[in-house]
Design a protein around this motif. Structure first.
Motif, PDB file in Angstrom:
ATOM      1  N   LEU A  38       0.818  -1.211   0.000  1.00 49.62           N
ATOM      2  CA  LEU A  38       0.000   0.000   0.000  1.00 49.62           C
ATOM      3  C   LEU A  38       0.856   1.267   0.000  1.00 49.62           C
ATOM      4  CD1 LEU A  38      -2.645  -1.099   2.683  1.00 49.62           C
ATOM      5  CD2 LEU A  38      -2.825  -1.266   0.194  1.00 49.62           C
ATOM      6  N   HIS A  49       3.734   7.697  -0.530  1.00 56.87           N
ATOM      7  CA  HIS A  49       2.294   7.732  -0.749  1.00 56.87           C
ATOM      8  C   HIS A  49       1.686   6.466  -0.145  1.00 56.87           C
ATOM      9  CE1 HIS A  49       2.396  10.921  -4.058  1.00 56.87           C
ATOM     10  NE2 HIS A  49       3.655  10.732  -3.700  1.00 56.87           N
ATOM     11  N   THR A  51      -1.694   4.340   0.622  1.00 57.08           N
ATOM     12  CA  THR A  51      -3.086   4.165   0.218  1.00 57.08           C
ATOM     13  C   THR A  51      -3.879   3.468   1.315  1.00 57.08           C
ATOM     14  OG1 THR A  51      -2.441   3.978  -2.111  1.00 57.08           O
ATOM     15  CG2 THR A  51      -4.622   3.144  -1.504  1.00 57.08           C
ATOM     16  N   ASN A  52      -5.014   4.003   1.642  1.00 56.03           N
ATOM     17  CA  ASN A  52      -5.906   3.397   2.629  1.00 56.03           C
ATOM     18  C   ASN A  52      -6.812   2.394   1.918  1.00 56.03           C
ATOM     19  OD1 ASN A  52      -7.734   2.701   4.591  1.00 56.03           O
ATOM     20  ND2 ASN A  52      -8.462   4.778   5.003  1.00 56.03           N
ATOM     21  N   ALA A  55     -10.476   3.208   2.009  1.00 53.96           N
ATOM     22  CA  ALA A  55     -10.854   4.563   1.620  1.00 53.96           C
ATOM     23  C   ALA A  55     -12.004   4.543   0.620  1.00 53.96           C
ATOM     24  CB  ALA A  55      -9.660   5.287   1.016  1.00 53.96           C
ATOM     25  N   GLU A  59     -10.671   8.669  -3.228  1.00 56.73           N
ATOM     26  CA  GLU A  59      -9.905   9.323  -2.157  1.00 56.73           C
ATOM     27  C   GLU A  59      -8.411   9.177  -2.439  1.00 56.73           C
ATOM     28  OE1 GLU A  59      -9.057   8.756   2.616  1.00 56.73           O
ATOM     29  OE2 GLU A  59     -11.063   8.312   1.831  1.00 56.73           O
ATOM     30  N   PRO A  60      -7.663  10.254  -2.463  1.00 55.45           N
ATOM     31  CA  PRO A  60      -6.228  10.164  -2.773  1.00 55.45           C
ATOM     32  C   PRO A  60      -5.442   9.568  -1.614  1.00 55.45           C
ATOM     33  CG  PRO A  60      -6.810  12.396  -2.156  1.00 55.45           C
ATOM     34  CD  PRO A  60      -8.103  11.631  -2.220  1.00 55.45           C
ATOM     35  N   PRO A  61      -4.271   9.031  -1.899  1.00 53.45           N
ATOM     36  CA  PRO A  61      -3.434   8.490  -0.822  1.00 53.45           C
ATOM     37  C   PRO A  61      -2.873   9.607   0.045  1.00 53.45           C
ATOM     38  CG  PRO A  61      -2.245   8.457  -2.896  1.00 53.45           C
ATOM     39  CD  PRO A  61      -3.652   8.870  -3.225  1.00 53.45           C
ATOM     40  N   LYS A  62      -2.467   9.241   1.246  1.00 50.75           N
ATOM     41  CA  LYS A  62      -1.801  10.189   2.126  1.00 50.75           C
ATOM     42  C   LYS A  62      -0.358  10.351   1.661  1.00 50.75           C
ATOM     43  CE  LYS A  62      -5.251  10.642   5.062  1.00 50.75           C
ATOM     44  NZ  LYS A  62      -5.963  11.937   5.266  1.00 50.75           N
TER      45      LYS A  62
END
Length: 222
Positions: A38, A49, A51-52, A55, A59-62
């Protein structure tokens, strides 16, 4: 830039704390279990980056930014040259330097720091620093003298042990003095003359260590 400003910039660079993140690849066990990564790295922007998986759609990754990042395919020599070499170079010029690996169990700290010492391309930061230090000494001018001393300690359950001491039941104390700063009382130091001697000391200490380890190299130029 003026010479004085050059010196000031160099000094600030030496005093900086830099945070570097390395992402390890999935293990065979994780792949067999069907796990997916992820985390993605953006080398150009020095960012991670994440990824949830839960999500909402779209929704974009953190995104988290660091001083440097290394992806799953990063090589040991690249990690050393970018993350560790400048610190060792500064130590050889007389400044203090520390390289500290932090992370959960299984995240690859030992591989990054130690690696596989019998395979040159898989050697980690510590053995590569040994070769770097004594390579520098071998090329130094004849009027320069070097004294390299090494100690090896472990902090575990808030107790400090000297991994090179014969009696491993001895617990050491962390002290502080105005003239030397923070130090470990009664920590043994060994004078070494080449990288092989440092490697042997590391092997000896590894037999006594538990988890968290720190290698401290003292270099004095006379």
């Amino acid at each position: 830039m003026a010479p004085e400003k050059d010196r000031e910039a160099a000094l600030r660079d030496r005093e900086n704390v830099r945070v570097v993140v390395r992402v390890r690849p999935l293990s065979d066990k994780e792949i067999q279990a069907g796990y997916k990564s992820l985390v993605a790295t953006d080398d150009r922007n020095c960012s991670i980056h994440v990824t949830n998986p839960s999500a909402a759609e779209g929704e974009p990754p953190k995104v988290f930014t660091f001083d440097s990042v290394f992806g799953e395919d990063s090589k040991q020599v690249d990690v050393y040259n970018l993350a560790a070499r400048p610190i060792v170079e500064n130590v050889l010029e007389g400044y203090n330097g520390t390289i500290f690996a932090y992370g959960q169990t299984g995240t690859g700290k030992t591989f990054t720091m130690e690696g596989v010492r019998s395979i040159p391309e898989k050697k980690g930061i510590i053995p590569n620093s040994f070769a770097h230090i004594f390579g520098h000494i071998a090329k130094a001018e004849e009027d320069k003298k070097f004294l390299v001393r090494v100690s090896y300690l472990e902090i575990y359950n808030e107790e400090v042990r000297d991994l090179l001491r014969q009696d491993q039941s001895v617990r050491l104390e962390v002290k502080e003095r105005p003239d030397v700063g923070v130090y470990v009382k009664d920590l043994l130091t060994h004078v070494v003359h080449n990288a092989d001697e440092m490697d042997k000391i590391m092997t000896l200490g590894n037999k006594n260590r538990m988890y968290l380890k720190m290698l401290h190299i003292q270099n004095i130029i006379c």
